[in-house]
Write an enzyme that holds these catalytic residues in place. Structure first.
Site, PDB file in Angstrom:
ATOM      1  N   GLU A 298       0.796  -1.239   0.000  1.00  0.00           N
ATOM      2  CA  GLU A 298       0.000   0.000   0.000  1.00  0.00           C
ATOM      3  C   GLU A 298       0.824   1.283   0.000  1.00  0.00           C
ATOM      4  O   GLU A 298       0.490   2.235   0.715  1.00  0.00           O
ATOM      5  CB  GLU A 298      -0.927  -0.039   1.214  1.00  0.00           C
ATOM      6  CG  GLU A 298      -0.243   0.027   2.607  1.00  0.00           C
ATOM      7  CD  GLU A 298       0.225  -1.313   3.152  1.00  0.00           C
ATOM      8  OE1 GLU A 298       0.468  -2.256   2.368  1.00  0.00           O
ATOM      9  OE2 GLU A 298       0.374  -1.425   4.390  1.00  0.00           O
ATOM     10  N   HIS A 322      -8.075  -4.317  -0.924  1.00  0.00           N
ATOM     11  CA  HIS A 322      -7.289  -4.376   0.308  1.00  0.00           C
ATOM     12  C   HIS A 322      -6.325  -3.182   0.386  1.00  0.00           C
ATOM     13  O   HIS A 322      -6.304  -2.454   1.383  1.00  0.00           O
ATOM     14  CB  HIS A 322      -6.523  -5.704   0.343  1.00  0.00           C
ATOM     15  CG  HIS A 322      -5.657  -5.877   1.544  1.00  0.00           C
ATOM     16  ND1 HIS A 322      -6.066  -6.557   2.665  1.00  0.00           N
ATOM     17  CD2 HIS A 322      -4.408  -5.436   1.813  1.00  0.00           C
ATOM     18  CE1 HIS A 322      -5.105  -6.534   3.564  1.00  0.00           C
ATOM     19  NE2 HIS A 322      -4.081  -5.857   3.072  1.00  0.00           N
ATOM     20  N   GLU A 323      -5.553  -2.993  -0.672  1.00  0.00           N
ATOM     21  CA  GLU A 323      -4.540  -1.921  -0.630  1.00  0.00           C
ATOM     22  C   GLU A 323      -5.210  -0.540  -0.554  1.00  0.00           C
ATOM     23  O   GLU A 323      -4.716   0.355   0.125  1.00  0.00           O
ATOM     24  CB  GLU A 323      -3.596  -2.004  -1.830  1.00  0.00           C
ATOM     25  CG  GLU A 323      -2.879  -3.360  -2.014  1.00  0.00           C
ATOM     26  CD  GLU A 323      -2.278  -3.949  -0.750  1.00  0.00           C
ATOM     27  OE1 GLU A 323      -1.932  -3.193   0.168  1.00  0.00           O
ATOM     28  OE2 GLU A 323      -2.177  -5.192  -0.669  1.00  0.00           O
ATOM     29  N   HIS A 326      -6.146   0.298   2.949  1.00  0.00           N
ATOM     30  CA  HIS A 326      -5.022   0.764   3.766  1.00  0.00           C
ATOM     31  C   HIS A 326      -4.896   2.297   3.747  1.00  0.00           C
ATOM     32  O   HIS A 326      -4.262   2.866   4.635  1.00  0.00           O
ATOM     33  CB  HIS A 326      -3.706   0.179   3.257  1.00  0.00           C
ATOM     34  CG  HIS A 326      -3.348  -1.152   3.857  1.00  0.00           C
ATOM     35  ND1 HIS A 326      -3.296  -1.373   5.212  1.00  0.00           N
ATOM     36  CD2 HIS A 326      -2.998  -2.332   3.283  1.00  0.00           C
ATOM     37  CE1 HIS A 326      -2.923  -2.632   5.447  1.00  0.00           C
ATOM     38  NE2 HIS A 326      -2.747  -3.245   4.287  1.00  0.00           N
ATOM     39  N   GLU A 345      -3.325  -4.692   9.544  1.00  0.00           N
ATOM     40  CA  GLU A 345      -3.807  -5.711   8.603  1.00  0.00           C
ATOM     41  C   GLU A 345      -5.180  -6.304   8.953  1.00  0.00           C
ATOM     42  O   GLU A 345      -5.980  -6.561   8.067  1.00  0.00           O
ATOM     43  CB  GLU A 345      -2.765  -6.824   8.441  1.00  0.00           C
ATOM     44  CG  GLU A 345      -1.442  -6.347   7.837  1.00  0.00           C
ATOM     45  CD  GLU A 345      -1.568  -5.718   6.443  1.00  0.00           C
ATOM     46  OE1 GLU A 345      -2.601  -5.922   5.782  1.00  0.00           O
ATOM     47  OE2 GLU A 345      -0.625  -5.014   6.043  1.00  0.00           O
ATOM     48  N   ASP A 402       9.416  -9.610   9.790  1.00  0.00           N
ATOM     49  CA  ASP A 402       9.000 -10.363   8.598  1.00  0.00           C
ATOM     50  C   ASP A 402       9.025 -11.870   8.838  1.00  0.00           C
ATOM     51  O   ASP A 402       8.313 -12.623   8.177  1.00  0.00           O
ATOM     52  CB  ASP A 402       9.915 -10.050   7.404  1.00  0.00           C
ATOM     53  CG  ASP A 402       9.573  -8.715   6.762  1.00  0.00           C
ATOM     54  OD1 ASP A 402       8.497  -8.162   7.075  1.00  0.00           O
ATOM     55  OD2 ASP A 402      10.378  -8.228   5.957  1.00  0.00           O
ATOM     56  N   TYR A 410      -3.734 -11.019  10.160  1.00  0.00           N
ATOM     57  CA  TYR A 410      -4.812 -10.731   9.212  1.00  0.00           C
ATOM     58  C   TYR A 410      -6.125 -11.369   9.679  1.00  0.00           C
ATOM     59  O   TYR A 410      -7.128 -10.683   9.880  1.00  0.00           O
ATOM     60  CB  TYR A 410      -4.469 -11.297   7.826  1.00  0.00           C
ATOM     61  CG  TYR A 410      -3.355 -10.579   7.109  1.00  0.00           C
ATOM     62  CD1 TYR A 410      -3.633  -9.720   6.059  1.00  0.00           C
ATOM     63  CD2 TYR A 410      -2.021 -10.758   7.465  1.00  0.00           C
ATOM     64  CE1 TYR A 410      -2.618  -9.061   5.369  1.00  0.00           C
ATOM     65  CE2 TYR A 410      -0.999 -10.104   6.785  1.00  0.00           C
ATOM     66  CZ  TYR A 410      -1.304  -9.257   5.742  1.00  0.00           C
ATOM     67  OH  TYR A 410      -0.297  -8.603   5.079  1.00  0.00           O
TER      68      TYR A 410
HETATM   69  N1  BES Z   1       1.197  -4.407   3.724  1.00  0.00           N
HETATM   70  C1  BES Z   1       0.949  -5.685   3.183  1.00  0.00           C
HETATM   71  C2  BES Z   1       2.164  -6.335   2.594  1.00  0.00           C
HETATM   72  C3  BES Z   1       3.318  -6.545   3.547  1.00  0.00           C
HETATM   73  C4  BES Z   1       3.115  -6.902   4.869  1.00  0.00           C
HETATM   74  C5  BES Z   1       4.603  -6.375   3.108  1.00  0.00           C
HETATM   75  C6  BES Z   1       4.202  -7.065   5.729  1.00  0.00           C
HETATM   76  C7  BES Z   1       5.676  -6.542   3.959  1.00  0.00           C
HETATM   77  C8  BES Z   1       5.472  -6.885   5.285  1.00  0.00           C
HETATM   78  C9  BES Z   1      -0.158  -5.631   2.119  1.00  0.00           C
HETATM   79  O1  BES Z   1      -1.155  -4.703   2.376  1.00  0.00           O
HETATM   80  C10 BES Z   1      -0.838  -6.965   2.112  1.00  0.00           C
HETATM   81  O2  BES Z   1      -1.403  -7.318   3.097  1.00  0.00           O
HETATM   82  N2  BES Z   1      -0.765  -7.673   0.990  1.00  0.00           N
HETATM   83  C11 BES Z   1      -1.425  -8.935   0.812  1.00  0.00           C
HETATM   84  C12 BES Z   1      -2.750  -8.701   0.104  1.00  0.00           C
HETATM   85  C13 BES Z   1      -3.848  -9.624   0.478  1.00  0.00           C
HETATM   86  C14 BES Z   1      -4.115  -9.733   1.945  1.00  0.00           C
HETATM   87  C15 BES Z   1      -5.117  -9.253  -0.263  1.00  0.00           C
HETATM   88  C16 BES Z   1      -0.528  -9.842  -0.009  1.00  0.00           C
HETATM   89  O3  BES Z   1       0.445  -9.357  -0.580  1.00  0.00           O
HETATM   90  O4  BES Z   1      -0.774 -11.025  -0.066  1.00  0.00           O
HETATM   91 ZN    ZN Z   2      -2.369  -5.286   3.981  1.00  0.00          ZN
END
Ligand code: BES
Ligand code: ZN
Length: 639
Positions: A298, A322-323, A326, A345, A402, A410
């Site tokens: 996002e 989703h994004e 955010h 999340e 990470d 989530y």
């Molecule tokens: N912010 C996250 C991606 C992220 C989280 C990157 C933690 C690095 C560390 C993003 O908003 C996300 O949740 N992406 C998901 C989308 C899905 C839940 C629809 C993804 O990439 O799978």
């Molecule tokens: Zn997210």
């Protein structure tokens, strides 16, 4: 060197942001594709919060520091004088592999060379540093791609990924989501490439002396460092609506505009739910080369997405929903540390499903919730029921946040919010959300911010019953209980029942081929995924014949949708279908989203460790450093 301590407000950072806090960042950057370096100068404005003038401790992990200077400003706010500062880098830090080697800057030289300025500092409480840096190959937040790794294969490409704690691998910074600053960025790059930053484009021109494209960006809304984003390559732009658009590699723009045509709708629905405008003005998407390790990220004004979303039928646009969500939960109201990652999340999944419910119906929301719950259970089992990372709010210690990434923040977060929504009713809950966003936008929070707004509303609306209702919420249990949540959300979905009953009939070979194909083909991707999930859960019942039927009758191998394809490969690998290996190899050579490649590699390792290892060793440099590390670690563990 004195032992550094992690900041108790955010243990993933060493920066002393309680004593001195970063307010404005001004960056001037260019790239050297041959050396794979980002080269930059940053001027940072800090405000001193403590009574003494402190040292400045910044997070750092990988970049080379060229120089650090103190900028003495004149009345016109220009740099009248630069005083070189001395600094130390704590390379012996016990968490250097996860949190980095922090940088400690002393203002001693200011006191020595310019006592007047030092005295002024005690009153003004404001100071400016000028830092020159160059990234190195140790910088895991940036990936340089060769031209062969791009869509047109004509020019090299570069992108960054800062969440969670990788901004410190671009330049030294207070790398904590507790700290929010505004940004001004100037990028320079050779023609015909474009170099973007996640902000609003202010100006752009060709510098005829250097023959470079220069662009100025601004991010006026204060943002945390994990939302800092850069990308460079040969790109094109297409508009979706007045405020929405898409950047892609050359040749993909038309397809992407079609795929993401719902962006504007999503924004409007979210604005209505929050009763709060989209504050960021412009919403652009950027389709990256396939090595991007996530589905979406996002970054403000410039959401990054995987090209795997280009399925042709808008079937994966929930990621966009989703994004976009955010933009309120996460980018306006931000988790103050990674222990509270669920506050970003969990809330965003909640909103994502509200948007899908509005666009595709409530049953779709329920179906997604059940599929999400299955993923939650499988991730918890993968960690082990007693693992710290199965908590909604875990303690990361000195580890890289990470490493704890999973569906837990989530889906557990989502289920907690659904529990609360049921408890007080949908309309009341929505009011809480609206008040929460209004009150805490531009701030960084932990769960207590929401708790406070929620309890206030309960008291106001439920009067005498409010104590009883508040007592029903066991915050500690939700936040710190390990394993599968003891509160069971009951999601029921007609679509799910349909998917599971067809899957069961398929396993028993009850249904005739054409009916199965016809039904399956017409389903939304989510329903197809529920069908495949059921098969995966019952994989012992899949014999060789059924597996072959799956492929030939449902055309699974022909599916353009990567989400469905990877699930099919999990079945094929479990069934040791050697004839699918070439397809799996092709898939792994053209996908970098961890969500897909991790389970596929893991299943391949189960099937044939050496075969999988040989392939990975040959191809690993295609992947993003983060994805590469995660998969490498699995190979290191052995079979
Ligand atoms: N912010 C996250 C991606 C992220 C989280 C990157 C933690 C690095 C560390 C993003 O908003 C996300 O949740 N992406 C998901 C989308 C899905 C839940 C629809 C993804 O990439 O799978
Ligand atoms: Zn997210």
């Amino acid at each position: 060197m004195a032992k550094l301590i992690q900041n108790p407000e955010d243990i993933s950072s060493y920066s002393n942001f309680k004593e001195i806090i970063q307010k404005e960042v001004d960056i001037d950057v260019s790239l050297d594709f041959e050396k794979k370096q980002m080269i930059g100068t940053m001027e940072v404005k800090y405000e001193i919060l403590s009574s003494e003038i402190p040292k400045i401790i910044l997070d750092l992990k990988g970049p080379e520091i060229v120089s650090i200077e103190y900028a003495v400003k004149n009345e016109k706010k220009e740099n009248a004088k630069l005083i070189p500062l001395s600094y130390e880098i704590d390379s012996e830090n016990q968490y250097k592999d996860s949190l980095g080697t922090p940088l400690i800057i002393s203002l001693g030289n200011v006191e020595k060379n310019s006592p007047d300025e030092f005295k002024k500092l005690s009153q003004s409480k404001l100071l400016f540093l000028l830092i020159k840096f160059i990234t190195t190959e140790k910088c895991t937040g940036i990936q340089f791609l060769t031209k062969e790794q791009t869509y047109t294969k004509k020019y090299p490409f570069m992108f960054t990924q800062c969440e969670a704690i990788q901004c410190r691998s671009l330049f030294p910074i207070q790398d904590s989501p507790s700290v929010k600053s505004t940004y001004k960025v100037k990028t320079s790059i050779e023609k015909p490439l474009t170099f973007l930053f996640g902000g609003i484009k202010k100006n752009s021109y060709l510098d005829t002396k250097t023959n470079q494209n220069v662009t100025i960006f601004e991010q006026k809304i204060p943002i945390p460092s994990y939302l800092v984003a850069f990308v460079a390559g040969e790109m094109e732009y297409g508009k979706i609506s007045e405020r929405c658009g898409v950047w892609t590699e050359v040749g993909l723009c038309q397809k992407a505009c079609h795929e993401f045509k719902d962006a504007e709708n999503y924004i409007k629905i979210a604005e209505e739910y929050f009763n709060h405008p989209y504050e960021w003005e412009v919403y652009n998407l950027l389709v990256l080369p396939f090595s991007f390790p996530y589905g979406g990220m996002e970054n403000p004004n410039l959401t990054f997405v995987t090209p795997a979303l280009l399925a042709g039928d808008c079937s994966m646009s929930n990621v966009i929903g989703h994004e976009i969500s955010h933009s309120w939960t996460g980018n306006l109201v931000t988790n103050k540390n990674w222990k509270n990652f669920w506050v970003n999340e969990g809330f965003t999944i909640f909103m994502e499903r509200k948007l899908d419910s509005a666009l595709l119906g409530e049953d779709m929301e329920n179906l997604e919730s059940v599929v999400g719950n299955n993923k939650l259970i499988s991730d918890i089992k993968m960690f082990g029921l007693d693992n710290e990372y199965t908590k909604l709010s875990p303690d990361y210690g000195g580890n890289d946040p990470d490493d704890g990434f999973s569906s837990v923040p989530y889906e557990k977060g989502y289920q907690f919010l659904i529990f609360l929504e049921k408890l007080i009713g949908k309309e009341n809950f929505r009011e809480v959300m609206q008040k929460y966003i209004k009150k805490y936008r531009y701030k960084s929070v932990d769960h207590t911010a929401f708790k406070e707004v929620l309890e206030e509303l309960i008291k106001e609306k439920f009067k005498d019953d409010s104590k009883k209702i508040i007592d029903e919420i066991n915050w500690d249990k939700w936040l710190y209980e390990k394993g599968i949540p003891s509160y069971k959300c009951k999601f029921s979905s007609k679509l799910l029942k349909e998917a599971e009953s067809l899957a069961e009939n398929f396993l028993q070979e009850k249904e005739d081929k054409s009916t199965v194909l016809k039904t399956f083909k017409d389903w939304h991707t989510n329903t197809k995924l529920a069908f495949l999930n059921y098969l995966l859960d019952n994989k012992s019942k899949i014999n060789e014949k059924i597996a072959k039927n799956l492929k030939s009758e449902l055309n699974l191998a022909e599916e353009y949708n990567s989400e469905i394809k990877y699930m099919w490969y999990l079945i094929a690998l479990d069934k040791k279908m050697e004839e699918e290996i070439p397809n799996i190899e092709k898939f792994l050579e053209t996908h970098g989203r961890l969500k897909y490649i991790r389970p596929v590699y893991f299943a391949w390792i189960e099937k044939d460790f050496n075969q999988a290892k040989k392939f990975f060793d040959e191809k690993k440099y295609l992947y993003h450093p983060f994805a590469r590390r995660i998969i490498q670690e699995k190979f290191n563990k052995g079979k």
